[in-house]
Design a protein around this motif. Structure first.
Motif, PDB file in Angstrom:
ATOM      1  N   LYS A  12       0.843  -1.177   0.000  1.00 43.28           N
ATOM      2  CA  LYS A  12       0.000   0.000   0.000  1.00 43.28           C
ATOM      3  C   LYS A  12       0.891   1.244   0.000  1.00 43.28           C
ATOM      4  CE  LYS A  12      -2.992   1.988   3.407  1.00 43.28           C
ATOM      5  NZ  LYS A  12      -3.833   1.739   4.548  1.00 43.28           N
ATOM      6  N   CYS A  13       0.592   2.165  -0.864  1.00 39.39           N
ATOM      7  CA  CYS A  13       1.353   3.411  -0.954  1.00 39.39           C
ATOM      8  C   CYS A  13       0.597   4.489  -0.172  1.00 39.39           C
ATOM      9  CB  CYS A  13       1.519   3.822  -2.406  1.00 39.39           C
ATOM     10  SG  CYS A  13       2.469   5.329  -2.594  1.00 39.39           S
ATOM     11  N   VAL A  14       1.299   5.108   0.780  1.00 35.71           N
ATOM     12  CA  VAL A  14       0.692   6.159   1.585  1.00 35.71           C
ATOM     13  C   VAL A  14       1.446   7.450   1.330  1.00 35.71           C
ATOM     14  CG1 VAL A  14       0.182   6.938   3.922  1.00 35.71           C
ATOM     15  CG2 VAL A  14       0.008   4.515   3.361  1.00 35.71           C
ATOM     16  N   LYS A  15       0.736   8.469   0.936  1.00 34.03           N
ATOM     17  CA  LYS A  15       1.349   9.772   0.705  1.00 34.03           C
ATOM     18  C   LYS A  15       0.911  10.721   1.809  1.00 34.03           C
ATOM     19  CE  LYS A  15       1.617   9.356  -4.279  1.00 34.03           C
ATOM     20  NZ  LYS A  15       1.296   9.943  -5.572  1.00 34.03           N
ATOM     21  N   GLN A  16       1.866  11.405   2.361  1.00 37.12           N
ATOM     22  CA  GLN A  16       1.557  12.362   3.410  1.00 37.12           C
ATOM     23  C   GLN A  16       1.832  13.766   2.889  1.00 37.12           C
ATOM     24  OE1 GLN A  16       3.826  11.226   6.808  1.00 37.12           O
ATOM     25  NE2 GLN A  16       2.534   9.482   7.257  1.00 37.12           N
ATOM     26  N   HIS A  17       0.942  14.658   3.213  1.00 35.99           N
ATOM     27  CA  HIS A  17       1.067  16.033   2.762  1.00 35.99           C
ATOM     28  C   HIS A  17       1.075  16.952   3.971  1.00 35.99           C
ATOM     29  CE1 HIS A  17       0.303  14.810  -1.395  1.00 35.99           C
ATOM     30  NE2 HIS A  17      -0.607  13.999  -0.889  1.00 35.99           N
ATOM     31  N   SER A  18       1.663  18.099   3.794  1.00 37.07           N
ATOM     32  CA  SER A  18       1.720  19.064   4.872  1.00 37.07           C
ATOM     33  C   SER A  18       1.609  20.463   4.290  1.00 37.07           C
ATOM     34  CB  SER A  18       3.030  18.864   5.627  1.00 37.07           C
ATOM     35  OG  SER A  18       3.602  20.030   6.008  1.00 37.07           O
ATOM     36  N   PHE A  19       1.261  21.391   5.139  1.00 37.86           N
ATOM     37  CA  PHE A  19       1.275  22.787   4.728  1.00 37.86           C
ATOM     38  C   PHE A  19       2.725  23.222   4.541  1.00 37.86           C
ATOM     39  CE2 PHE A  19      -2.703  22.509   7.213  1.00 37.86           C
ATOM     40  CZ  PHE A  19      -3.575  22.868   6.199  1.00 37.86           C
ATOM     41  N   GLU A  20       2.923  24.279   3.856  1.00 41.02           N
ATOM     42  CA  GLU A  20       4.272  24.818   3.658  1.00 41.02           C
ATOM     43  C   GLU A  20       4.838  25.261   5.012  1.00 41.02           C
ATOM     44  OE1 GLU A  20       7.459  25.485   1.331  1.00 41.02           O
ATOM     45  OE2 GLU A  20       5.541  24.784   0.585  1.00 41.02           O
ATOM     46  N   LEU A  21       6.016  24.768   5.330  1.00 41.98           N
ATOM     47  CA  LEU A  21       6.646  25.111   6.603  1.00 41.98           C
ATOM     48  C   LEU A  21       7.736  26.146   6.371  1.00 41.98           C
ATOM     49  CD1 LEU A  21       7.021  21.525   8.075  1.00 41.98           C
ATOM     50  CD2 LEU A  21       5.282  23.210   8.611  1.00 41.98           C
TER      51      LEU A  21
END
Length: 68
Positions: free
Chosen positions: A5-14
């Motif tokens: 399973k491929c899990v992509k994590q995203h975040s706001f610009e830091l």
């Protein structure tokens, strides 16, 4: 059979300051993890890791291990 399973994590610009602090934290974590694995992975450490809070953690707190 398990399907990968491929899990992509995203975040706001830091901002760069936060990124720098995260890098410092991850570097410290990595060095402590490697130290612990090398020190307590042998057969002589079996009695110590039976009760790690008493035998390792509490001693490190008294000796202020994090400040070393």
């Amino acid at each position: 059979m398990q399907v990968p399973k491929c899990v992509k994590q995203h975040s706001f610009e830091l901002d760069p300051k936060v990124l720098e602090e995260l890098e410092i934290i991850s570097d410290r974590y990595n060095s402590v993890k490697n130290y612990i694995y090398s020190k307590y992975s042998g057969i002589r450490s079996l009695l110590l890791i039976q009760n790690p809070r008493k035998n390792i953690r509490d001693i490190w707190i008294k000796e202020k291990f994090k400040d070393l």
